[in-house]
Design an enzyme around this catalytic site. Sequence first.
Site, short mmCIF file in Angstrom:
data_model
loop_
_atom_site.label_atom_id
_atom_site.label_comp_id
_atom_site.label_asym_id
_atom_site.label_seq_id
_atom_site.Cartn_x
_atom_site.Cartn_y
_atom_site.Cartn_z
N ASP A 140 44.71 19.36 9.36
CA ASP A 140 45.32 20.40 8.52
C ASP A 140 44.48 21.68 8.54
OD1 ASP A 140 47.26 21.38 6.91
OD2 ASP A 140 46.58 20.38 5.10
N ASN A 164 45.23 24.61 10.48
CA ASN A 164 45.29 25.45 11.69
C ASN A 164 45.80 26.85 11.37
OD1 ASN A 164 44.54 23.21 13.12
ND2 ASN A 164 46.50 22.89 14.12
N ARG A 209 45.89 28.47 8.46
CA ARG A 209 44.96 29.25 7.62
C ARG A 209 43.73 29.70 8.42
NH1 ARG A 209 44.59 24.94 3.13
NH2 ARG A 209 45.74 23.78 4.72
N ARG A 261 49.51 32.50 13.35
CA ARG A 261 49.27 31.09 12.98
C ARG A 261 49.15 30.18 14.21
NH1 ARG A 261 50.38 28.54 8.52
NH2 ARG A 261 51.40 26.88 9.68
N SER A 306 55.04 16.21 12.05
CA SER A 306 55.72 15.28 11.14
C SER A 306 57.24 15.51 11.17
CB SER A 306 55.21 15.48 9.70
OG SER A 306 55.77 16.66 9.16
N GLU A 313 58.88 16.33 8.84
CA GLU A 313 59.14 17.48 7.97
C GLU A 313 58.82 18.81 8.67
OE1 GLU A 313 57.32 14.72 6.85
OE2 GLU A 313 59.18 13.96 5.96
N ASN A 314 58.02 18.76 9.75
CA ASN A 314 57.58 20.00 10.39
C ASN A 314 58.71 20.77 11.09
OD1 ASN A 314 54.24 18.81 11.33
ND2 ASN A 314 54.92 19.94 9.53
N ARG A 334 59.63 24.27 9.77
CA ARG A 334 58.81 25.48 10.00
C ARG A 334 59.63 26.52 10.77
NH1 ARG A 334 52.53 24.16 10.56
NH2 ARG A 334 52.45 22.72 8.83
N ILE A 348 48.46 12.22 1.30
CA ILE A 348 48.70 11.39 2.49
C ILE A 348 49.81 12.02 3.35
CG2 ILE A 348 49.49 9.09 3.28
CD1 ILE A 348 47.00 8.56 1.91
N GLU A 371 39.53 3.91 4.00
CA GLU A 371 38.71 4.82 3.23
C GLU A 371 39.18 6.24 3.55
OE1 GLU A 371 36.48 3.84 1.05
OE2 GLU A 371 36.81 1.74 1.58
#
Length: 265
Positions: A35, A37, A39, A48, A80, A82-83, A86, A210, A222
Amino acid sequence: MSRHLAATSNEAIGKSCPAELDPERIPAHVAVIMDGNGRWAQARGLPRVMGHRAGVEALKATLRLCSDWGVKALTAYAFSTENWSRPGDEVNFLMALFERVLQRELQALEAEQVRIRFLGDLQALPEKLQGLIAEATERTAANQGIHFNVCTNYGGRRELVRAAQQLATRAAEGLLDPATIDENTLAAELFTAGEQDPDLLIRTSGERRISNFLLWQLAYAEIHVTEVFWPDFNRQALLEALLDYQSRNRRFGGVDALGADALGS
Ligand code: FPP
């Protein structure tokens, strides 16, 4: 993925991992949510998508380090389900980037014994990309080195729904007795079938979610969150993640030896 001779005790067991790490407790499977990239690029006054390009370099470096340090599998969240929402230009750039990376890196992956697989609903990807994915998967399938899983058009919920559908279909056809379905039966229907669950999840850019990634497989992982944006994720950041992992006491829902002593057992 050079295996330089290292003058440390780690060398004795054939791993070139840093001396700060316990070579016996290297996570076998590391998952990463790459995560930050966008920014990273915006902070430099760049479009971007330049962050995604830089992100590929960070991913290549991470793969090599993981392989050199004895990690057996690296699973990265590249795109994902969801991507797709974009901006179209960014989605197109990402698809073209995946194609370029595969064309450019396939020889190196083969030479370095990496076994690459793409996990997700691949049929929705551009045809050219699907072809390159099939070729890379096939050409590296017998490789004996690190497993590199690239989650592309992947969603954890969709993966579970798909698994449920596959089991239900087999049950409806009389090929599967529902009473025999257990955790192994379900895990065998996931994209990750055959891969052991991740021991460590790394998420960059400080987000603590997540995000629909490996919902089933991360049950006992972990979690290491770093503020670093993905393109800046380097050897030091990976070392910190692994040191953090090695500082954890993994109990898998049980109690450790100290806890058992405290209970008098
Ligand atoms: C998240 O940053 C990153 C992505 C959606 C893409 C990551 C993809 C790669 C690094 C390429 C991997 C390619 C292959 C073929 C192995 P973001 O855009 O969500 O960043 P932001 O949170 O700052 O907006």
